[in-house]
Structure formats: C-alpha cells, structure tokens
Design a protein around this motif. Sequence first.
Motif, PDB file in Angstrom:
ATOM      1  N   GLU A  75      16.175  42.791 -17.636  1.00 30.78           N
ATOM      2  CA  GLU A  75      14.808  42.231 -18.334  1.00 30.78           C
ATOM      3  C   GLU A  75      13.740  41.618 -17.485  1.00 30.78           C
ATOM      4  O   GLU A  75      14.424  40.789 -16.435  1.00 30.78           O
ATOM      5  CB  GLU A  75      15.379  41.300 -19.428  1.00 30.78           C
ATOM      6  N   ILE A  77      11.611  38.833 -16.220  1.00 34.09           N
ATOM      7  CA  ILE A  77      11.532  37.438 -16.321  1.00 34.09           C
ATOM      8  C   ILE A  77      10.302  36.911 -16.479  1.00 34.09           C
ATOM      9  O   ILE A  77       9.791  36.127 -17.177  1.00 34.09           O
ATOM     10  CB  ILE A  77      12.330  36.754 -14.878  1.00 34.09           C
ATOM     11  N   LYS A  80       9.161  36.577 -19.790  1.00 39.25           N
ATOM     12  CA  LYS A  80      10.067  35.618 -20.626  1.00 39.25           C
ATOM     13  C   LYS A  80       9.097  34.377 -21.125  1.00 39.25           C
ATOM     14  O   LYS A  80       8.375  33.810 -20.188  1.00 39.25           O
ATOM     15  CB  LYS A  80      11.360  35.486 -19.828  1.00 39.25           C
ATOM     16  N   SER A  81       9.360  33.676 -22.149  1.00 42.32           N
ATOM     17  CA  SER A  81       8.760  32.684 -22.489  1.00 42.32           C
ATOM     18  C   SER A  81       9.589  31.355 -21.584  1.00 42.32           C
ATOM     19  O   SER A  81      10.607  31.596 -21.449  1.00 42.32           O
ATOM     20  CB  SER A  81       8.849  32.161 -24.069  1.00 42.32           C
ATOM     21  N   THR A  82       8.610  30.250 -21.844  1.00 40.14           N
ATOM     22  CA  THR A  82       9.406  28.953 -21.321  1.00 40.14           C
ATOM     23  C   THR A  82      10.835  28.706 -21.686  1.00 40.14           C
ATOM     24  O   THR A  82      11.933  28.245 -21.185  1.00 40.14           O
ATOM     25  CB  THR A  82       8.455  27.704 -21.248  1.00 40.14           C
ATOM     26  N   ARG A  83      10.850  28.851 -23.144  1.00 40.13           N
ATOM     27  CA  ARG A  83      12.116  28.483 -23.856  1.00 40.13           C
ATOM     28  C   ARG A  83      13.203  29.502 -23.385  1.00 40.13           C
ATOM     29  O   ARG A  83      14.441  29.283 -23.191  1.00 40.13           O
ATOM     30  CB  ARG A  83      11.730  28.687 -25.547  1.00 40.13           C
ATOM     31  N   ASP A  84      12.822  30.721 -23.136  1.00 43.15           N
ATOM     32  CA  ASP A  84      13.867  31.740 -22.702  1.00 43.15           C
ATOM     33  C   ASP A  84      14.321  31.407 -21.393  1.00 43.15           C
ATOM     34  O   ASP A  84      15.550  31.458 -21.124  1.00 43.15           O
ATOM     35  CB  ASP A  84      13.438  33.043 -22.868  1.00 43.15           C
ATOM     36  N   MET A  85      13.328  30.897 -20.517  1.00 42.25           N
ATOM     37  CA  MET A  85      13.937  30.771 -19.182  1.00 42.25           C
ATOM     38  C   MET A  85      14.650  29.424 -19.105  1.00 42.25           C
ATOM     39  O   MET A  85      15.582  29.259 -18.117  1.00 42.25           O
ATOM     40  CB  MET A  85      12.483  30.289 -18.135  1.00 42.25           C
ATOM     41  N   GLN A  86      14.404  28.506 -20.225  1.00 43.88           N
ATOM     42  CA  GLN A  86      15.269  27.327 -20.017  1.00 43.88           C
ATOM     43  C   GLN A  86      17.044  27.632 -20.275  1.00 43.88           C
ATOM     44  O   GLN A  86      17.822  27.074 -19.868  1.00 43.88           O
ATOM     45  CB  GLN A  86      15.088  26.560 -21.015  1.00 43.88           C
ATOM     46  N   LYS A  87      16.968  28.734 -21.038  1.00 43.74           N
ATOM     47  CA  LYS A  87      18.440  29.140 -21.266  1.00 43.74           C
ATOM     48  C   LYS A  87      18.903  29.965 -20.054  1.00 43.74           C
ATOM     49  O   LYS A  87      20.331  30.167 -19.896  1.00 43.74           O
ATOM     50  CB  LYS A  87      18.454  30.108 -22.408  1.00 43.74           C
ATOM     51  N   ILE A  88      18.214  30.665 -19.281  1.00 44.16           N
ATOM     52  CA  ILE A  88      18.330  31.178 -17.887  1.00 44.16           C
ATOM     53  C   ILE A  88      18.711  30.157 -16.806  1.00 44.16           C
ATOM     54  O   ILE A  88      19.735  30.435 -16.024  1.00 44.16           O
ATOM     55  CB  ILE A  88      17.596  32.374 -17.699  1.00 44.16           C
ATOM     56  N   HIS A 121      24.320  23.969 -21.542  1.00 40.20           N
ATOM     57  CA  HIS A 121      24.761  25.574 -21.417  1.00 40.20           C
ATOM     58  C   HIS A 121      26.237  25.993 -21.867  1.00 40.20           C
ATOM     59  O   HIS A 121      26.152  27.111 -22.099  1.00 40.20           O
ATOM     60  CB  HIS A 121      24.548  25.939 -20.036  1.00 40.20           C
TER      61      HIS A 121
END
Length: 350
Positions: A75, A77, A80-88, A121
């Motif tokens: 996928e 990076i 990806k949105s800021t919200r998605d990156m916060q999960k990564i 997390h």
Amino acid sequence: MSKLLEVKDLKVSFNTYNGEVQAVRGVTFDLNKGETLAIVGESGSGKSVTSMALMQLLPKPHGYVKSGEILFEGEDIVKKSTRDMQKIRGKDISMVFQDPMSSLNPTMKIGNQIMEGLIKHQNMNRTNARKKAVELLELVGIPHPETRLNQYPHQFSGGMRQRVVVAIALACNPKILIADEPTTALDVTIQAQILELMKDIQKETDSAIIFITHDLGVVANVADRVAVMYAGKIVEIGTTDDIFYNAKHPYTWGLLGSMPTLDSDEEELFAIPGSPPDLLNPPKGDAFAPRNEFALEIDTVMEPPMFKVSDTHYAATWLLHEDAPKIEPPESVQRRMQGFSNTGSKDGEK
C-alpha cells in the motif's frame, strides 16, 4: 525474502524563499523482513529527508513528496491520510531520532511515555501497559525498571535516554524500525552498546531496520545491505561485503578512505575535497563530478545510470561503462578494503 517496503523513484522537495530545494531526487530501494539496510552519506545527502518521507513527517506545506511511491506491504504511504498514518506510526513503523531529548517529553514520566503507545495501539489497560513498560526497560538494559518508570528524562544519562527512546519505538513490535543517526551524540562505548542492543532486539523480534548514518564504520558489523547517498540520490547499493570489499563509486571510495583505522598513520587520513552541491540548482551530469579526481568528460554532461556489478551490487558511475578507462581505487582505500577482508566480514563474525 518477503519485501516489507518498496521505495520507487521517490522525489522530495522543499519550497523556500529562494526556490525549490530538490532534497531527494529519485531514490529507489526495498527492504526485506528481518533485514538491516544502512543508508550512509554526508550531511545534506538526503538520508534523513528520505526517512521523514517514509513516516509522512515532512514539515508541510513546505516539504512534500513531489513524485514516486512508498509501498508498505503493497500500500502506498504517500496516498494515505494523516489519520491513516497515525495508525501506522508507532505500531507498524517506528523511528528512533538522533537526539533523545527532542524525542522525549521533559514534563512526562518515562513510564507514561512508554505506555502511551501501548494504550493507543495495543488497546491495553494501564495495568497491563505498565507491566509491558517494565519488560521493555529490562529489554533495553535499564536497571531497576520499576523505579525508573516514575522518573523524568532529565534523571537519565544520554545513553539511557536513547535506550528509553528505543524502548518506546519497540513498544508495539513494529515491523520496521527507522534509526536516524541514533548514536551520533553518544560516546564510543555507549554507541557500541546501543548498536549491539539493536542487533539483539532484531534477532528477538525479526523486525526490519533502516539505519541512517554519515559514518560507514558504524554500520560495518550491523547492516546486511548498504545504500550510499549523495546529493539526493543513491549512487551505490549492495551487500555490506559489496560495499566494504568491492566499492565501485568514487564517492564510496572517499567515504572508505576517510575512515580512521587502528593501524593507519595520522597523515594517511583522507578528506573528500569540496562540498556537496546546492540542490536549489542541481548540477548537470554526475553531481559528484566536481569533487571526483577520476571524473570523465561525460560526467559533466550526462548523469550516469545504475550499472549492474552483480545481482546484489549496483553503482551509478560512468567508470563502469565498457568504454571507460580501467581505474582502481586509491591505494589507501585498497588497503582499507583489504583490511576489512583480513579482519573478517560481518557474516563471518556472526
């Protein structure tokens, strides 16, 4: 080996008052599970900017990915949105920065800083997160972890603060650990301890590591592969043995030649002349040409492609063209490469 990360023709720029700084100019590499890739080069070569792009931590809006892909488990990076990156961030990809005091919050106890990621997390309650924090401090070699959890960063030495930062980065068992010059501010003894710690943790967790440094000597016994960066580009990449025993790019020769060894005379130390180019206006042709005593006429006109040396080894220098003159590394560099061979390779030391 399965690829965790694939970086394809990554270009990163910064908008400044003077114009566009092309900090990363088409970087391509991959990272396998359980592998350590070292990215080396002088200050300003684009190492840290590349790592910040991997984490989507570029200072926006001035810093941005101009083009290219960063594929993590397939996928991109970049998209990806800021919200998605916060999960990564912290969970799948963690980072250890150069200065632990800029990474740690001076107003928070160490325990709370470690527990923060576990609660967010891993969905742990505070009791379980505290137990895990104690285990992590033990893992990174900090004595009396139960007591240390209740202390603040200023109560730790520099080496211990860096161990705490490593513990925070490892809290959620990340698949990739990015270490951006994690030992530069430490003395030689502590530096060796931190490097050994990272090697041991990698064996336990099977995580992949991207190790960023300006010092080739630091990575000699740590990395599986080495990428040499100059002026925002990777100019040579290969296994550790490829780079240390059979380097092909004159810039890599310069880095090897400037490494002090125990048996070298003081007057033998070598410095690469000149300084890296201004990436506001990247030079035409090979960016290293003005500093390269072996530069060919074509180097000032045309940028060299990546020539294949072997299945694992590539270098961007016209000296590898079939029509180029046969030029050997300077004697001082040859002695160093021979010295590495005599002392045993990374694999031989395992």
